[in-house]
Each structure stands twice: as structure tokens, then as C-alpha cells.
Design an enzyme around this catalytic site. Structure first.
Site, PDB file in Angstrom:
ATOM      1  CG  PHE A  80      -8.892  40.074  -4.512  1.00 39.37           C
ATOM      2  CD1 PHE A  80      -8.362  41.106  -4.076  1.00 39.37           C
ATOM      3  CD2 PHE A  80      -9.623  39.455  -2.526  1.00 39.37           C
ATOM      4  CE1 PHE A  80      -8.804  42.406  -3.553  1.00 39.37           C
ATOM      5  CE2 PHE A  80      -9.121  40.789  -2.158  1.00 39.37           C
ATOM      6  CZ  PHE A  80      -8.693  42.253  -2.840  1.00 39.37           C
ATOM      7  CD  GLU A 101     -13.484  32.998  -5.957  1.00 37.55           C
ATOM      8  OE1 GLU A 101     -12.104  32.463  -5.046  1.00 37.55           O
ATOM      9  OE2 GLU A 101     -14.166  32.152  -4.812  1.00 37.55           O
ATOM     10  NE  ARG A 102     -14.130  38.685  -4.240  1.00 39.26           N
ATOM     11  CZ  ARG A 102     -15.167  37.442  -4.496  1.00 39.26           C
ATOM     12  NH1 ARG A 102     -15.757  36.783  -5.196  1.00 39.26           N
ATOM     13  NH2 ARG A 102     -15.504  36.748  -3.400  1.00 39.26           N
ATOM     14  CB  CYS A 131      -1.629  41.049   3.720  1.00 40.98           C
ATOM     15  SG  CYS A 131       0.397  40.684   2.948  1.00 40.98           S
ATOM     16  CD  GLU A 149      -7.183  41.992   6.381  1.00 40.58           C
ATOM     17  OE1 GLU A 149      -7.669  41.049   6.903  1.00 40.58           O
ATOM     18  OE2 GLU A 149      -5.598  42.225   5.827  1.00 40.58           O
TER      19      GLU A 149
HETATM   20  P1  NAD Z   1      -9.759  35.102   0.999  1.00 38.68           P
HETATM   21  O1  NAD Z   1      -9.670  34.119   2.150  1.00 38.68           O
HETATM   22  O2  NAD Z   1     -11.517  35.292   0.769  1.00 38.68           O
HETATM   23  O3  NAD Z   1      -9.608  33.366  -0.298  1.00 38.68           O
HETATM   24  C1  NAD Z   1      -8.267  33.394  -0.734  1.00 38.68           C
HETATM   25  C2  NAD Z   1      -8.326  32.001  -1.199  1.00 38.68           C
HETATM   26  O4  NAD Z   1      -9.629  31.140  -0.391  1.00 38.68           O
HETATM   27  C3  NAD Z   1      -9.609  32.367  -2.617  1.00 38.68           C
HETATM   28  O5  NAD Z   1      -8.575  31.240  -3.936  1.00 38.68           O
HETATM   29  C4  NAD Z   1     -10.837  31.655  -2.256  1.00 38.68           C
HETATM   30  O6  NAD Z   1     -11.542  31.157  -3.647  1.00 38.68           O
HETATM   31  C5  NAD Z   1     -11.016  30.631  -1.480  1.00 38.68           C
HETATM   32  N1  NAD Z   1     -11.804  30.731  -0.757  1.00 38.68           N
HETATM   33  C6  NAD Z   1     -12.366  31.556   0.397  1.00 38.68           C
HETATM   34  N2  NAD Z   1     -13.371  31.240   0.379  1.00 38.68           N
HETATM   35  C7  NAD Z   1     -13.293  29.995   0.400  1.00 38.68           C
HETATM   36  C8  NAD Z   1     -13.895  29.138   1.606  1.00 38.68           C
HETATM   37  N3  NAD Z   1     -15.388  29.028   2.208  1.00 38.68           N
HETATM   38  N4  NAD Z   1     -14.149  27.856   1.798  1.00 38.68           N
HETATM   39  C9  NAD Z   1     -12.369  27.565   0.945  1.00 38.68           C
HETATM   40  N5  NAD Z   1     -11.402  28.233  -0.008  1.00 38.68           N
HETATM   41  C10 NAD Z   1     -12.470  29.349   0.016  1.00 38.68           C
HETATM   42  O7  NAD Z   1      -8.778  35.786   0.682  1.00 38.68           O
HETATM   43  P2  NAD Z   1      -9.742  37.290  -0.594  1.00 38.68           P
HETATM   44  O8  NAD Z   1     -10.151  38.754   0.158  1.00 38.68           O
HETATM   45  O9  NAD Z   1      -9.090  36.859  -2.271  1.00 38.68           O
HETATM   46  O10 NAD Z   1      -8.049  38.209  -0.185  1.00 38.68           O
HETATM   47  C11 NAD Z   1      -7.606  38.739   1.074  1.00 38.68           C
HETATM   48  C12 NAD Z   1      -7.209  38.678   2.031  1.00 38.68           C
HETATM   49  O11 NAD Z   1      -5.989  37.790   1.924  1.00 38.68           O
HETATM   50  C13 NAD Z   1      -6.864  39.575   3.008  1.00 38.68           C
HETATM   51  O12 NAD Z   1      -7.494  38.888   4.330  1.00 38.68           O
HETATM   52  C14 NAD Z   1      -4.667  39.554   3.334  1.00 38.68           C
HETATM   53  O13 NAD Z   1      -4.578  40.440   4.435  1.00 38.68           O
HETATM   54  C15 NAD Z   1      -5.366  38.052   2.754  1.00 38.68           C
HETATM   55  N6  NAD Z   1      -3.942  38.256   2.891  1.00 38.68           N
HETATM   56  C16 NAD Z   1      -2.419  38.016   3.017  1.00 38.68           C
HETATM   57  C17 NAD Z   1      -1.587  37.786   2.705  1.00 38.68           C
HETATM   58  C18 NAD Z   1      -0.321  37.682   3.286  1.00 38.68           C
HETATM   59  O14 NAD Z   1       0.591  37.339   2.734  1.00 38.68           O
HETATM   60  N7  NAD Z   1      -0.314  37.035   4.794  1.00 38.68           N
HETATM   61  C19 NAD Z   1      -0.918  38.720   1.293  1.00 38.68           C
HETATM   62  C20 NAD Z   1      -2.274  39.300   0.578  1.00 38.68           C
HETATM   63  C21 NAD Z   1      -3.256  38.809   0.976  1.00 38.68           C
END
Ligand code: NAD
Length: 499
Positions: free
Chosen positions: A149, A176-177, A281, A384
């Protein structure tokens, strides 16, 4: 209420699964739309159509594909204000931040205009008598991106740009957010000349993700999100024989040496710790001053800067420093971690727990929070937080500070502030983290370098954007050819030297 769609075969398509997720305006704490959550059948149908569309797109010469990217850049600039507004209303970040989100994605698309050059193979003339050898990069077919998101414009573009420019069809499963901007990107790519079906945006949750992971046509998956989901996707995707790269969470340390310019370090920490409400991140969440004198001076400089921060909705103008967290659940989680810091004995220096804003009492705002004397056994250090919370961990020496960054399970980014070149060089050489800043708090590499963390922040061999992205979304084929004029004798039965 506004109902969002998927974008399939060049058109907005209503969801048929009957399942939806609410999309909020986080500043108001109100639902403003709902987004369909795709079923496995919807995902599989979109992949099947993408596979058909990919055949022609993969055969289109790279220069023509690059021209689509060039036009896409023009359209992104044309619609920058519209994109930023939609992004801010669902994510909550300020308008300048939202424009930065689009801009850093756009820069990767600019890089992708170089696809004809980046896809050039290698050639060896006369590898043996009459023998030439060459290798080429070919698209994989249908590939997918699953994105978080916090950068709903930038990260989808990091994924789709190289994949499409290399001749693949792309399935995007955005967060989805905040799903509106990814849908707008798909519209713009269509307007830029991308054939229908080559980019499919499928909104959804775990069901759609699992369908991607298990669909035999999907050759590669690029994921960005939290570490537990990254590990899950990496494991299941790899065991299904796919090429997978997953980028996860972070806990980025910034080391402040006694010789650092303390004003510069404090300014950098405030921007990197609290910008975008800490939902980056590459945010700095741990400050590691070396020596008590450095720590005391740093805290003294930080406090007035933090107290001056202006928190508000994106509609309040460009002087707002940061907005709300993305959801009520995110706010609850961050507040819970702050409580745990207090309970576990960290020294609260600035308390953001009771922040409220008149007219926005239901918004998901958290005030900036600063802890001092955080120790490594505390949850606020180990986890985190992804909120506007900065933890100070005091180190007694450079080696101890380095060890803090090295021993943490995450390894996305880190920074050192110092005037000493030897220390900076030693730090960059030894620290086991993927992206390093020297007097730069958020060292996000530009589009033509690559982005990726180490340890629990990154899974897979290749990084995002830059040349690695073209390697990830293509495979190499090597041809050895011999023409009769070079043949001196009959058949060969053994490997032998070519000369
Ligand atoms: P998230 O893991 O909740 O969601 C990421 C994606 O995974 C979304 O599309 C979501 O729909 C999907 N998802 C969520 N739960 C799932 C499940 N149980 N099974 C399958 N798919 C699922 O992450 P978020 O809250 O959207 O984003 C924040 C996180 O992303 C933080 O931890 C941040 O550090 C990380 N991030 C990392 C980078 C990087 O390059 N390392 C960059 C941006 C964000």
C-alpha cells in the site's frame, strides 16, 4: 458508494466474486469506495487472456515497445496532479509526497525507454571454424507483480515498466488499501498504445495472490510487502517452479558519529523518521548516536524540530509534513508498540499518542514519537513499526554501532553521518545491508541502479529496477551456429577445442 473495478483486456471490469474490501479516506476515517476481491476463476481468466496478448507484444520490436513507455511518461506528467490527488485520498500522504511517489516510478519508466539497448544480447564472431555464438534475452511470457500500500504508484511502475518493456504480459495485484492509482496507470498505458490484455490489473487479497502463485502460466513473480508475506510468497512460488523475488520489511539504522554535523544529522533524522508518517521501507526508525555526548546533543537538536512538525490531511496544503496512517488497524498497531516501549522501559522523549486534530477526530493520525535509551530486547527495537516513531539506541563505540546494524534481522537500508572518510568507507564495506547512505538518510538508488535489501528484507537473487529488473523479467538463450563454408571435415563425436 463508489465501486472500483479490475482492468482486464483494456477495460474496467466489475468484480464477480461477490467479495469486496472497503477503501478508506484515512484522514477522515471514512469509507470512500469499495474494491472487488478477485476469485481464482477471475484471476485465471485474466492470465489466460494475457498469455494470448503476450504473443504479439513479445514479437513487437523493442523500439516500438520503448515508444509506448515514452508516451506513458508524457501522460504521467500530464496527469500528475490527478494521480497525486487520488493517491493521497486513499493513502493519506501529502500531495508533494504523492507526487514523489509517481515521480520515482516515472523515472523507472524513463529508464525502460532504453529497453532496446538493455535487451541487446552478446555475440562472439568466429568462436571456431565457421562458428558464431550469440545470446539473446527473451521475455518470460506472463509475469506478475504483487505490491504494497505504501507506494501505490512507484512500486507497480518498478515492476510493470521493465516487465512490459522486455516483452512480457503483466498481471498486477496491487494493494487493496489504495487501488485507484494502479487502475489509472493501466488506463494511461492503454492510452499510450499498450495493446489490450498485455497489462491486467486484478484487485484482490490472499485468494488472488494464491491463484497467481499456483497458475502454471505465470512464469515470474515480483513481490513487495511485509516479511511474513514475502517469505510465504517466495516459498510457495519457488516450489511451484517460478522465478520469484520478494522484498520485505525493514528496520533501518542511522549511525551518528561524534564528528557529524549535528544540525544536518537532526534534520535528516526528522525527515527520514517521520516523513510519510514513517510508512516507508527506507524510513530511518533507529538512531544510533556514538557516545553519550553525541546522544545528548542529538536529542537536544531533535526535540524542537519534532515539536514543530505539522501533521494534517493532504487537503491542508503543502506545508503539512505528514498525514495519517493508512488504516485504523495500522494506527492501533503503532499505538500498541508505543505502549510496549513505555512498558519495557524506554525513555519517552516526545509522546505522540494523544495527538488529535480538530475536524479530523476519526482520522488515523499518530503524533511524532521519540524514544531514548532503547535496548535491543525491546519490541520497538525488534519489530518494524511502520509509523512515526524514532528509537534512539545509544552505542559506546563505532564498532558497537556497526554491530547493531549488522545483528538486526532486517537489512534494507542504513546510513552513517560522519565527517571522517575512513569511517564512512569502512562502514559501507562491512555492513551487511543492501543500501547504504553516507550523510544521506534515505539512500534509495536512482532508476538506473538497483534497489534491494539483504537478510529478511529481500529474498531472491536479483534486485528491483536498473539492469537487474531486465535480467529478472527475461531469460537468456544462447545459439551456436556453424555454416558449411567453415567446415573442413565431416562429423564430430567428441567435445574438443574449437580451434
Ligand atoms: P503486506 O505484506 O500486508 O501486503 C503486500 C501485498 O501482499 C498486498 O498486495 C496484499 O494484498 C498481499 N497480501 C497481504 N496479506 C497476504 C496474505 N496473507 N497472503 C497473500 N498475499 C497477501 O504489506 P503492506 O502493509 O501493504 O506494505 C507494508 C510493508 O511493505 C512493510 O513491511 C514495508 O517495509 C514493506 N515494503 C518493503 C519495500 C522493499 O522494497 N523492501 C518497499 C515498500 C514496502
Amino acid at each position: 458508494m463508489k465501486e472500483l473495478t479490475h482492468f482486464v483486456n483494456g477495460q474496467h471490469v466489475k468484480g464477480t466474486s461477490g467479495r469486496f474490501a472497503d477503501v478508506y479516506n484515512p484522514a477522515l476515517g471514512e469509507v470512500q469506495a469499495r474494491v472487488p476481491l478477485a476469485s481464482k476463476a477471475e484471476l485465471d481468466a485474466a492470465v489466460a487472456d494475457a498469455a494470448k496478448a503476450q504473443v504479439g507484444w513479445g514479437a513487437t520490436n523493442p523500439q516500438r515497445r520503448a515508444r509506448v513507455m515514452m508516451e506513458f511518461v508524457r501522460l504521467l506528467n500530464r496527469d500528475m496532479d490527478k494521480l497525486a490527488e487520488a493517491l493521497s485520498s486513499e493513502h493519506g500522504k501529502t500531495i508533494p509526497d504523492a507526487k514523489g511517489d509517481v515521480q520515482r516510478g516515472l523515472e523507472v519508466i524513463e529508464f525502460c525507454i532504453g529497453a532496446p539497448h538493455l535487451l541487446k544480447g552478446e555475440f562472439t564472431d568466429s568462436a571456431g571454424p565457421g562458428i558464431d555464438m550469440y545470446s539473446m534475452r527473451q521475455p518470460l511470457g506472463v509475469v506478475a507483480g504483487i505490491t504494497p500500500f505504501n507506494f501505490p504508484a512507484m512500486i507497480p511502475m518498478w515492476k510493470m515498466g521493465p516487465a512490459l518493456a522486455a516483452g512480457n504480459a503483466f498481471i498486477l495485484k496491487p494493494s487493496e488499501r489504495d487501488p485507484s492509482v494502479p487502475l489509472m496507470l493501466a488506463e494511461l498505458l492503454k492510452e499510450a498504445g499498450l495493446p489490450d490484455g498485455v497489462l491486467q490489473v486484478i484487485n484482490g487479497d490472499k485468494e488472488a495472490v494464491d491463484a497467481i502463485l499456483d497458475n502454471p502460466h505465470v512464469q515470474a513473480i515480483g513481490f513487495v510487502g511485509s516479511t511474513p508475506i514475502a517469505e510465504y510468497i517466495y516459498g510457495r512460488g519457488c516450489s511451484n517452479g517460478k522465478r520469484v523475488q520478494c522484498f520485505g520489511g525493514a528496520k533501518n539504522h542511522m549511525i551518528i558519529m561524534p564528528d557529524a554535523d549535528m544540525d544536518q544529522a537532526a534534520d535528516a533524522l526528522v525527515g527520514a523518521g517521520y516523513g510519510a508518517a514513517g510508512e516507508r521501507c527506507m524510513a530511518i526508525s533507529v538512531a544510533v548516536p556514538v557516545g553519550d555526548k553525541t546522544a545528548d546533543a542529538l536529542i537536544e537538536k531533535l526535540v524542537p524540530r519534532i515539536e514543530k512538525l505539522k501533521i494534517g490531511p493532504y487537503t491542508a496544503g503543502n506545508d503539512v509534513d505528514y498525514g495519517p496512517l493508512v488504516t485504523a488497524a495500522a494506527k492501533e498497531r503503532v499505538l500498541g508498540l508505543i505502549e510496549s516501549g513505555v512498558r519495557q522501559g524506554a525513555e519517552m522523549v516526545v509522546d505522540g499518542r494523544n495527538f488529535t486534530l480538530q475536524g479530523y477526530e476519526s482520522g488515523y493520525f499518530v503524533g511524532p514519537t521519540l524514544f531514548d535509551r532503547v535496548t535491543r530486547d525491546m519490541d520497538i527495537y525488534k519489530q518494524e513499526i511502520f509509523g512515526p516513531v524514532l528509537s534512539t539506541v545509544r552505542a559506546t563505540s563505532y564498532e558497537e554501532a556497526l554491530a547493531y546494524a549488522m545483528d538486526h534481522e532486517y537489512g534494507n537500508g542504513t546510513a552513517i553521518f560522519t565527517r571522517d572518510g575512513d569511517t564512512a568507507r569502512d562502514f559501507a564495506a562491512r555492513v551487511n545491508v543492501g543500501m547504504i547512505g553516507i550523510n544521506v538518510p534515505i539512500p534509495v538508488p536512482l532508476a538506473y541502479h538497483t534497489f534491494g535489501g539483504w537478510k529478511k528484507s529481500g529474498f531472491g537473487d536479483l534486485n528491483q529496477h536498473g539492469p537487474d529488473a531486465f535480467r529478472f523479467y527475461t531469460r537468456t538463450k544462447t545459439v551456436t551456429s556453424r555454416w558449411p563454408s567453415g567446415l573442413k571435415e565431416g562429423g564430430e563425436f567428441h567435445f574438443k577445442q574449437m580451434d
